[in-house]
Design a protein around this motif. Structure first.
Motif, short mmCIF file in Angstrom:
data_model
loop_
_atom_site.label_atom_id
_atom_site.label_comp_id
_atom_site.label_asym_id
_atom_site.label_seq_id
_atom_site.Cartn_x
_atom_site.Cartn_y
_atom_site.Cartn_z
N THR A 12 0.83 -1.20 0.00
CA THR A 12 0.00 0.00 0.00
C THR A 12 0.87 1.25 0.00
N THR A 13 2.00 1.22 0.69
CA THR A 13 2.95 2.33 0.65
C THR A 13 3.50 2.50 -0.76
N THR A 14 3.86 1.40 -1.40
CA THR A 14 4.35 1.45 -2.77
C THR A 14 3.30 2.05 -3.70
N TRP A 15 2.05 1.67 -3.52
CA TRP A 15 1.00 2.24 -4.34
C TRP A 15 0.96 3.76 -4.19
N PHE A 16 1.02 4.25 -2.95
CA PHE A 16 1.00 5.70 -2.72
C PHE A 16 2.18 6.39 -3.38
N THR A 17 3.37 5.84 -3.21
CA THR A 17 4.56 6.52 -3.75
C THR A 17 4.60 6.49 -5.28
N ARG A 18 3.91 5.54 -5.89
CA ARG A 18 3.82 5.52 -7.36
C ARG A 18 2.68 6.40 -7.86
N ALA A 19 1.58 6.42 -7.14
CA ALA A 19 0.43 7.22 -7.56
C ALA A 19 0.65 8.71 -7.30
N TYR A 20 1.37 9.04 -6.23
CA TYR A 20 1.63 10.42 -5.84
C TYR A 20 3.11 10.57 -5.54
N ALA A 26 16.37 12.33 -4.48
CA ALA A 26 16.36 11.12 -3.66
C ALA A 26 15.91 11.39 -2.22
N MET A 27 16.34 12.51 -1.65
CA MET A 27 15.93 12.84 -0.28
C MET A 27 14.42 13.07 -0.22
N ALA A 28 13.90 13.76 -1.21
CA ALA A 28 12.45 14.00 -1.26
C ALA A 28 11.70 12.67 -1.38
N SER A 29 12.22 11.75 -2.17
CA SER A 29 11.58 10.43 -2.31
C SER A 29 11.55 9.70 -0.98
N ALA A 30 12.65 9.77 -0.24
CA ALA A 30 12.72 9.12 1.07
C ALA A 30 11.73 9.75 2.05
N ALA A 138 6.37 15.88 -0.25
CA ALA A 138 5.11 15.14 -0.44
C ALA A 138 3.98 16.05 -0.92
N ALA A 139 4.30 17.00 -1.75
CA ALA A 139 3.28 17.95 -2.22
C ALA A 139 2.12 17.23 -2.90
N LEU A 140 2.40 16.23 -3.72
CA LEU A 140 1.33 15.46 -4.37
C LEU A 140 0.67 14.51 -3.40
N LEU A 141 1.46 13.88 -2.54
CA LEU A 141 0.96 12.89 -1.59
C LEU A 141 -0.01 13.51 -0.58
N ARG A 142 0.16 14.78 -0.28
CA ARG A 142 -0.68 15.45 0.71
C ARG A 142 -1.66 16.45 0.09
N HIS A 143 -1.78 16.44 -1.22
CA HIS A 143 -2.65 17.40 -1.89
C HIS A 143 -4.11 16.97 -1.71
N PRO A 144 -4.91 17.79 -1.00
CA PRO A 144 -6.29 17.39 -0.69
C PRO A 144 -7.15 17.10 -1.92
N ASP A 145 -6.99 17.88 -2.98
CA ASP A 145 -7.81 17.65 -4.17
C ASP A 145 -7.44 16.35 -4.88
N LEU A 146 -6.16 16.05 -4.92
CA LEU A 146 -5.72 14.81 -5.57
C LEU A 146 -6.13 13.58 -4.77
N LEU A 147 -6.06 13.67 -3.44
CA LEU A 147 -6.36 12.52 -2.58
C LEU A 147 -7.85 12.37 -2.27
#
Length: 170
Positions: A12-20, A26-30, A138-147
């Motif tokens: 499920t974490t992998t899904w999130f990091t690929r979707a958003y 590299a630091m941002a990815s971590a 995590a701008a995409l990962l935490r974007h309310p409209d996208l999520l």
């Protein structure tokens, strides 16, 4: 954490990091992955609070990412060989929905962490109180409209699950 939840949390974490995906190197990815993992872990522990619950989901499987892929419009569903995407069968839709709600709702995240048996807020700092570098990564990962489509999928279940914790705090 229940060891039986590890494959579900990882997928499920992998899904999130690929979707958003992270914004930056590299630091941002971590940092993005750490936030996703913390949200997914809290959601999984809330969804499957006992070793019996964890064992049952490990035995029957969590359901996969099909609905989530269509909601997030990632274009990843069905791409590549089945072996490249076998991990998708371990994605838990409810856990992903709850994690998305936690990522966009700081008060909800704090209540969720408080609702855990081992709810030590410092352990989930990147989820509960992200700093500026966490937010940028995590701008995409935490974007309310996208999520929103994912978060709203099972929001009522999450609110119902957290209601006892909220009334205990009052």
């Amino acid at each position: 954490m229940h060891a039986d939840l590890s494959p579900l949390i990882a997928a499920t974490t992998t899904w999130f990091t690929r979707a958003y995906p992270a914004v930056g190197g590299a630091m941002a990815s971590a940092l993005c992955e750490a936030q996703a993992r913390q949200a997914v872990t809290v959601a999984a522990l809330l969804r499957y609070p006992t070793p019996m619950d964890a064992s049952l989901v490990a035995m029957v499987g969590p359901g996969g990412s099909g609905t989530l892929d269509s909601l997030s419009d990632t274009g990843h569903a069905g791409a590549g060989t089945p072996q490249e995407h076998a991990w998708r069968s371990w994605v838990d839709e409810v856990v992903a929905s709850w994690a998305a709600a936690l990522l966009v709702g700081p008060d909800l995240a704090a209540a969720a962490v408080a609702g855990l048996d081992d709810g030590v807020p410092g352990v989930y700092r990147r989820l509960v109180s992200p700093d500026e570098s966490d937010r940028r990564a995590a701008a995409l990962l935490r974007h309310p409209d996208l999520l929103a489509p994912v978060a709203e999928l099972h929001a009522d279940l999450l609110r119902a699950r957290l209601r006892p914790a909220a009334s205990d705090a009052a």
